[in-house]
Design a protein around this motif. Sequence first.
Motif, PDB file in Angstrom:
ATOM      1  N   UNK A 317       3.495  -1.488   4.571  1.00 48.16           N
ATOM      2  CA  UNK A 317       2.285  -1.305   3.762  1.00 48.16           C
ATOM      3  C   UNK A 317       2.400   0.314   3.252  1.00 48.16           C
ATOM      4  N   UNK A 318       2.927   1.164   4.178  1.00 51.92           N
ATOM      5  CA  UNK A 318       2.950   2.690   3.855  1.00 51.92           C
ATOM      6  C   UNK A 318       4.088   2.748   2.654  1.00 51.92           C
ATOM      7  N   UNK A 319       5.072   2.093   2.754  1.00 50.66           N
ATOM      8  CA  UNK A 319       6.195   2.222   1.623  1.00 50.66           C
ATOM      9  C   UNK A 319       5.680   1.838   0.377  1.00 50.66           C
ATOM     10  N   UNK A 320       5.080   0.611   0.445  1.00 53.53           N
ATOM     11  CA  UNK A 320       4.285   0.220  -0.753  1.00 53.53           C
ATOM     12  C   UNK A 320       3.244   1.140  -1.267  1.00 53.53           C
ATOM     13  N   UNK A 349       7.482   9.254   6.729  1.00 53.42           N
ATOM     14  CA  UNK A 349       7.603   8.746   5.556  1.00 53.42           C
ATOM     15  C   UNK A 349       7.013   9.675   4.271  1.00 53.42           C
ATOM     16  N   UNK A 350       8.067  10.191   3.329  1.00 49.43           N
ATOM     17  CA  UNK A 350       7.301  11.073   2.385  1.00 49.43           C
ATOM     18  C   UNK A 350       7.763  10.594   0.948  1.00 49.43           C
ATOM     19  N   UNK A 406       3.622  10.879   5.663  1.00 51.18           N
ATOM     20  CA  UNK A 406       3.010   9.973   6.659  1.00 51.18           C
ATOM     21  C   UNK A 406       3.733  10.358   8.109  1.00 51.18           C
ATOM     22  N   UNK A 407       3.305  10.694   9.255  1.00 50.94           N
ATOM     23  CA  UNK A 407       3.774  10.775  10.391  1.00 50.94           C
ATOM     24  C   UNK A 407       3.299   9.740  11.498  1.00 50.94           C
ATOM     25  N   UNK A 408       4.267   8.839  12.092  1.00 53.81           N
ATOM     26  CA  UNK A 408       3.849   8.067  12.870  1.00 53.81           C
ATOM     27  C   UNK A 408       4.665   8.563  14.237  1.00 53.81           C
ATOM     28  N   UNK A 409       3.741   8.706  15.247  1.00 48.45           N
ATOM     29  CA  UNK A 409       4.202   8.906  16.720  1.00 48.45           C
ATOM     30  C   UNK A 409       4.087   7.731  17.715  1.00 48.45           C
ATOM     31  N   UNK A 410       5.118   7.431  18.176  1.00 50.90           N
ATOM     32  CA  UNK A 410       5.211   6.157  19.160  1.00 50.90           C
ATOM     33  C   UNK A 410       5.719   6.457  20.486  1.00 50.90           C
TER      34      UNK A 410
END
Length: 419
Positions: A317-320, A349-350, A406-410
């Motif tokens: 979804x983020x890439x789209x 993801x930039x 977008x920065x996702x931290x897991x």
Amino acid sequence: MTLFDNILLEVIFIIFPLSIWMIYQIYIKNTDKERRNISFDVSLFTMIYLMTKIYTPKYSYLLYFCLNVPLILAYIKKREISFLFITVFQIVFMNEFFGEHIILLLVEGTSCYLLYKVLSYRRHDYTKDAFVFVLVKSAFAYSYFLFKTPTVYGNTVELFQIFLVLLIFYFLVGFTIFILKKSEDMILYSNAISLLDEEKRLRASLFKITHEIKNPIAVCKGYLDMFDTDNKEHSKKYIPILRSEIEKVLTLLQDFLSISKIKIEKETLDINYLLENVIDSVSPLLKEKKIKTDLRISDEEVFMEADYNRLNQVIINLIKNSIESMEQKEKKILKIYTKENKDTIKIMIEDSGVGITSENLKKMSEPFFTTKKTGTGLGVYLSKEIIKGHGGTIKYASELEKGTQVIITLPRIENLNYT
């Protein structure tokens, strides 16, 4: 310290924990009953700790009276275990530090507990019944202090001072009960405001989804009114449009239903492997759109407990979204890279898209908010909830005409070995 200084300190030691309890209840809003009870008990024990930590033996009768305020509050809130604990503490403390006769202390403690059971059984007004404890405690106070021999207290214990402290004790109990009632009213008021806000958001969401569904249905109705089943040109022209509009409605409903049915089924997986699979699946689309990629994903295995399909859904979804934001740009670059540390892994993801205004950036995680003409406004919200369900966070940073990050931290599993 003077008597006035001691009185002021005791008042602060009682009101301060009660105020902190009120603020905590308002902050956590609709908490469960067990947590509310525990937090109230903590405030009572904090009062006792503060009062006994700084006391003046000269005014021991003041401490004796003030220690009864937490006891009365425990009665009002029906905290029987706390009531017993405070009673036992009073007996031990008064005997150990002030040498009061253990038999008299046990008689007082037993009397107060029996009074607690009787008043609780009668279920009268707890506020009025609290002053019954005040009278009982006052009677014991006089028996302790007024009949002491001068060799114990000398000239420090005077009838006037005890009488003054007793009046202050009555006032303090009344004031504390008033503060407690007002605190409970404020907590209820705060919770009511929260429920109203939640209801307002729900109504706004329902209004938006109704509006979003209404538009495609209106389009379908318009084309159906013009549709001539005997006209082949109409079939070729209108059926794809009708299908597209119906798919919009189905997508919207599916996304809306997903909000309340996000189910995370975790398993041990390699997040880098997941990212590689996602990139492979979107590669044809990236080539078609002539988007250059900058991929910096480690070949090492980084394990975590996660739902493969849900994370896959979020990344795609983020890439789209990034692809769509670069539609009108000449320079199209998509960067995907990871950064690892001991406890977490960050996925960045930039894109070099049109970016997002600061005003829209604040609304990104709101349901139904979208800047797209055909978007439902639920994709970003669902992504946030999925990442939250994994114990992670997702953050957006953007600048107009320069792109979005977008920065996702897991959370990750450190040093996982298979045998």
